[in-house]
Design an enzyme around this catalytic site. Sequence first.
Site, PDB file in Angstrom:
ATOM      1  N   SER A 128      39.047  34.907  32.616  1.00 56.10           N
ATOM      2  CA  SER A 128      39.135  34.143  31.079  1.00 56.10           C
ATOM      3  C   SER A 128      38.455  35.302  30.508  1.00 56.10           C
ATOM      4  CB  SER A 128      39.377  33.043  30.745  1.00 56.10           C
ATOM      5  OG  SER A 128      38.253  32.247  31.470  1.00 56.10           O
ATOM      6  N   HIS A 149      45.278  37.875  31.993  1.00 55.51           N
ATOM      7  CA  HIS A 149      45.030  36.235  31.099  1.00 55.51           C
ATOM      8  C   HIS A 149      46.364  35.763  30.857  1.00 55.51           C
ATOM      9  CE1 HIS A 149      42.835  34.013  28.723  1.00 55.51           C
ATOM     10  NE2 HIS A 149      42.671  33.295  29.629  1.00 55.51           N
ATOM     11  N   GLU A 161      47.442  38.561  28.297  1.00 57.68           N
ATOM     12  CA  GLU A 161      46.011  39.908  27.575  1.00 57.68           C
ATOM     13  C   GLU A 161      46.456  40.499  28.614  1.00 57.68           C
ATOM     14  OE1 GLU A 161      42.911  38.174  24.580  1.00 57.68           O
ATOM     15  OE2 GLU A 161      42.734  37.330  26.574  1.00 57.68           O
ATOM     16  N   ASN A 200      39.763  34.454  23.384  1.00 54.94           N
ATOM     17  CA  ASN A 200      38.652  33.781  23.581  1.00 54.94           C
ATOM     18  C   ASN A 200      37.183  34.361  23.340  1.00 54.94           C
ATOM     19  OD1 ASN A 200      39.451  32.101  25.329  1.00 54.94           O
ATOM     20  ND2 ASN A 200      39.126  33.442  26.978  1.00 54.94           N
TER      21      ASN A 200
END
Length: 293
Positions: A128, A149, A161, A200
Amino acid sequence: MTGTVSLPGAIHRVGIVGSGTMGAGLAEICGRAGLDVVVVASGPASVPAGLGRLVSSLDRAVTRGKLSEDDRDATLARVAFTTELDDLADRDLVMEAIRENEDQKSELFVALDKVVESPQAILASNTSSIPIMRLARVTSRPEQVVGLHFFNPVPVMPLVELIGSLLTGEHTLQRMTEFVGGSLGKTPIRSPDRAGFVVNSLLIPYLLSAIRMVESGFATAEVVDQGMTLGCSHPLGPLRLTDMIGLDVVAAIAESLQAEFREPQFTPPALLLRMVEGGLLGKKSGRGFYPYS
């Protein structure tokens, strides 16, 4: 149930390293997609635990009418658990879902590079936050190393992702786009290879700001979460979301972002670090910003 995409380079045999929440989730969606799945657990005790997570999730899907009992049984028949990395030798794609630690992931990629036999096989990380270049460079096939991800819970969340390093081949990215969007029925978005990627980079500063509000006494966790759910229509408040993600994971991502960008917004608050040191990791440990039975 989604069928396998019949295209050159299509993925049929999938390996997964890690049998925790994310690993079991990946095994479920791949098994439900009709793929041959091998999951490598960290040790003998982790095999029944990982299988239990998979069975429980499938049973919930059956109860909610999202899956038939026949499809449940067929999915389980496609997923095998092992403790040996060598059992991944014939895989078309191997996805790692171990803890968010760069040294451990790098060691794993060195081992996978030696074990997986096909020169066309792709190695993917569910990291992540860790830049993919750092994992790709320890292998002999950096053009076939990517980030995939997924988000928790994997069977429910539609986004993935897709991250390529500067060395990742475009053909590899195209194969993974077809795999994620076609075989798995998820929505892939491409992200540059920078710590935190797209989601993130936005999410973690928000969660850290919420933790700082609690740390300073400005507001309780309940008040912060009510403010964001009732005032901003978020489905989950930031402190409950932190508990669901895992405080250790949030701290690890924050530290990765801080190491790359050196910006104050990415610095983990002392409260977060003390809670992690005390084993207050959120829902998975039974206590975080809220207690869990």
